[in-house]
Design a protein around this motif. Structure first.
Motif, mmCIF file in Angstrom:
data_model
loop_
_atom_site.group_PDB
_atom_site.id
_atom_site.type_symbol
_atom_site.label_atom_id
_atom_site.label_comp_id
_atom_site.label_asym_id
_atom_site.label_seq_id
_atom_site.Cartn_x
_atom_site.Cartn_y
_atom_site.Cartn_z
ATOM 1 N N ASP A 62 0.641 -1.277 0.081
ATOM 2 C CA ASP A 62 -0.108 0.088 -0.084
ATOM 3 C C ASP A 62 0.767 1.268 -0.044
ATOM 4 O O ASP A 62 2.142 1.253 0.422
ATOM 5 C CB ASP A 62 -1.094 -0.199 1.240
ATOM 6 C CG ASP A 62 -1.945 -1.237 1.197
ATOM 7 O OD1 ASP A 62 -2.271 -1.597 0.167
ATOM 8 O OD2 ASP A 62 -2.396 -1.518 2.396
ATOM 9 N N SER A 63 0.292 2.526 -0.416
ATOM 10 C CA SER A 63 0.917 3.408 -0.384
ATOM 11 C C SER A 63 0.477 4.330 0.773
ATOM 12 O O SER A 63 -0.451 3.926 1.798
ATOM 13 C CB SER A 63 0.567 4.451 -1.649
ATOM 14 O OG SER A 63 -0.826 4.730 -1.404
ATOM 15 N N ALA A 66 -3.164 5.003 1.891
ATOM 16 C CA ALA A 66 -3.725 3.798 2.828
ATOM 17 C C ALA A 66 -3.722 4.051 4.127
ATOM 18 O O ALA A 66 -2.783 3.422 4.878
ATOM 19 C CB ALA A 66 -3.258 2.540 2.382
ATOM 20 N N THR A 69 -3.564 1.307 6.732
ATOM 21 C CA THR A 69 -2.381 0.411 6.760
ATOM 22 C C THR A 69 -1.507 0.969 7.503
ATOM 23 O O THR A 69 -0.661 0.281 8.312
ATOM 24 C CB THR A 69 -2.008 0.121 5.196
ATOM 25 O OG1 THR A 69 -2.906 -0.458 4.362
ATOM 26 C CG2 THR A 69 -0.556 -0.603 5.324
ATOM 27 N N ASP A 92 5.209 0.648 1.782
ATOM 28 C CA ASP A 92 5.268 -0.142 0.534
ATOM 29 C C ASP A 92 5.425 -1.378 0.682
ATOM 30 O O ASP A 92 5.120 -2.176 -0.365
ATOM 31 C CB ASP A 92 6.690 0.493 -0.349
ATOM 32 C CG ASP A 92 6.399 2.013 -0.844
ATOM 33 O OD1 ASP A 92 5.226 2.576 -0.436
ATOM 34 O OD2 ASP A 92 7.225 2.393 -1.208
ATOM 35 N N ALA A 95 0.787 -4.476 3.165
ATOM 36 C CA ALA A 95 -0.515 -4.505 2.618
ATOM 37 C C ALA A 95 -1.537 -4.836 3.516
ATOM 38 O O ALA A 95 -1.568 -6.006 4.147
ATOM 39 C CB ALA A 95 -0.764 -5.161 1.280
ATOM 40 N N SER A 119 -6.477 -8.154 -0.873
ATOM 41 C CA SER A 119 -5.954 -6.805 -0.367
ATOM 42 C C SER A 119 -7.226 -5.671 -0.336
ATOM 43 O O SER A 119 -8.328 -5.947 -0.873
ATOM 44 C CB SER A 119 -5.365 -6.229 -1.748
ATOM 45 O OG SER A 119 -4.937 -4.740 -1.563
ATOM 46 N N GLY A 121 -6.326 -2.179 0.451
ATOM 47 C CA GLY A 121 -5.886 -0.956 0.043
ATOM 48 C C GLY A 121 -5.642 -0.878 -1.377
ATOM 49 O O GLY A 121 -6.209 -1.410 -2.204
ATOM 50 N N ASP A 122 -4.666 -0.190 -1.653
ATOM 51 C CA ASP A 122 -4.162 0.099 -3.145
ATOM 52 C C ASP A 122 -2.901 -0.587 -3.392
ATOM 53 O O ASP A 122 -2.222 -0.304 -4.349
ATOM 54 C CB ASP A 122 -4.094 1.752 -3.204
ATOM 55 C CG ASP A 122 -2.899 2.281 -2.564
ATOM 56 O OD1 ASP A 122 -2.276 1.568 -1.562
ATOM 57 O OD2 ASP A 122 -2.727 3.488 -2.556
ATOM 58 N N ALA A 123 -2.602 -1.630 -2.886
ATOM 59 C CA ALA A 123 -1.346 -2.403 -3.067
ATOM 60 C C ALA A 123 -1.455 -3.109 -4.503
ATOM 61 O O ALA A 123 -2.572 -3.569 -5.086
ATOM 62 C CB ALA A 123 -1.191 -3.720 -2.173
ATOM 63 N N THR A 172 -3.601 -9.405 -6.414
ATOM 64 C CA THR A 172 -4.065 -8.784 -5.070
ATOM 65 C C THR A 172 -4.801 -9.639 -4.349
ATOM 66 O O THR A 172 -5.491 -9.411 -3.506
ATOM 67 C CB THR A 172 -4.934 -7.631 -5.504
ATOM 68 O OG1 THR A 172 -5.900 -8.085 -6.415
ATOM 69 C CG2 THR A 172 -3.856 -6.319 -5.951
#
Length: 374
Positions: A62-63, A66, A69, A92, A95, A119, A121-123, A172
């Motif tokens: 995730d960034s 998120a 996270t 990074d 996740a 996943s 988040g945005d992983a 993901t």
């Protein structure tokens, strides 16, 4: 009115391409086991869900956007006595994920079950990651299993952002075979009060009555149908200490299930499935063809030589209509599956024409069956 002859389970009328293939009907209905059309009440699975973290990712986690996270990492480290400023975290390699599993019946403490990791988040990928210990809870909020271990995705992603990215399958979402250990079992004891109940997969009065007759013919008057979907059974005295053996004997008893007269149609594939107990009254089917063709053409008009005119291009439209003579065929009340298919073949019906014809027959009252379009 004469019913169509019953044949094995159901007569299939598969309409593929632009033609129909006649099928023959069998005189006998299928005989199946109680095990295949009913189950013992109380024997069921339970869904489990949990929230966790997958760590050890190679920069595909995730960034900073998120927030859940980042907060989860901070809470996890705090539980280990590590206090940090979460604003400086770069997740990074981590996740946030949702972990789901199904708790089968009759499992005990220490057994393992499969889990799915997805996943949250945005992983970009959770490939190669490790799920940190995650409690799995049921709908009542109680923890029934704990998951932890390596995640297998069966896919990959290379590159991030823009068009420089290659992906296979869904990296993901991953699986963990035997990834959770059961910490608490669900009591699935059956027959403790001397009775069990069977639930029919498809409730039906006739099928329930036949099941009761089959059971009572084997064990005496121990069964009764309380409704079309449930049969209550008293366990014989000589089976009280062997409920499993009694259920196994019940499941092997033969029964002839009854079905509702139904025609299932799939317009996308042109498939039609007709049950063997469908009946039809005498009716006439007319199938005519009306063909309309619209075609554009460009007409060029050239000026006379040595004139001051200019070339003109005119777009004209031709409309051609062809109305072919319709075919009429009378379908008698003694029709069976082959007669129906043969009649529709005789009028040159396509799969979509066949569906329309069956719908029209149902609307006219000539077809005595439930139509279902899927």
């Amino acid at each position: 009115m004469v019913s169509w002859k019953k044949f094995c389970a159901a007569a299939l009328v598969a309409v593929c391409a632009a033609s129909l293939t006649p099928l023959s009907a069998s005189a006998d209905a299928s005989v199946t086991r109680i095990k295949d059309i009913a189950k013992v009440q109380g024997v069921r699975s339970n869904q489990l869900v949990g929230y966790g973290l997958v760590v050890g990712l190679a920069g595909t986690g995730d960034s900073n956007k998120a927030k859940e996270t980042v907060q989860s990492i901070g809470n996890m480290l705090k539980s280990f006595g590590v206090a940090i400023d979460t604003s400086s975290l770069k997740p990074d390699n981590v996740a946030a994920v949702m972990v789901t599993a199904t708790l089968p019946p009759f499992v005990r403490e220490g057994d393992t079950i499969d889990v799915t990791v997805s996943s949250l988040g945005d992983a970009d990928s959770i490939q190669g990651g490790t799920l940190v210990q995650t409690p799995l809870r049921a709908g009542n909020g109680e923890v029934y299993a704990v998951a932890q271990g390596a995640v297998s995705t069966g896919g990959f992603v290379v590159g991030r952002g823009g068009g420089n990215k290659a992906q296979k399958n869904f990296p993901t979402t991953g699986l963990m075979p035997n990834g959770a250990i059961v910490e608490r079992s669900v009591e699935d004891e059956i027959g403790q009060d001397g009775t069990i109940s069977l639930s029919l997969s498809q409730p039906d009065f006739t099928t329930a009555a036949r099941m009761v007759s089959s059971i009572n013919a084997q064990f005496g008057g121990i069964a009764r149908a309380t409704n079309p979907g449930r049969i209550d059974i008293s366990i014989p005295a000589y089976y009280r200490g062997n409920v499993v053996g009694f259920v196994a004997s019940l499941e092997e008893l033969p029964v002839v299930p009854d079905t509702v007269a139904k025609v299932v149609m799939n317009e996308r594939t042109g498939t039609i499935v007709m049950g063997g107990n469908v009946s039809v009254d005498e009716c006439a089917i007319t199938q005519g063809g009306l063909s309309i063709r619209v075609q554009k053409r460009a007409d060029v008009s050239q000026p006379d030589p040595l004139s001051y005119g200019s070339t003109i291009v005119a777009n004209n439209t031709d409309v051609k209509v062809k109305d072919s003579s319709g075919s009429t065929i009378v379908l008698p009340a003694t029709a069976n599956v082959s007669d129906i298919v043969g009649a529709l073949n005789a009028v040159g019906a396509t799969p979509r024409d066949t569906i329309s014809i069956l719908q029209a027959m149902k609307a006219s009252g000539a077809l005595h069956a439930e139509l279902e379009l899927i």
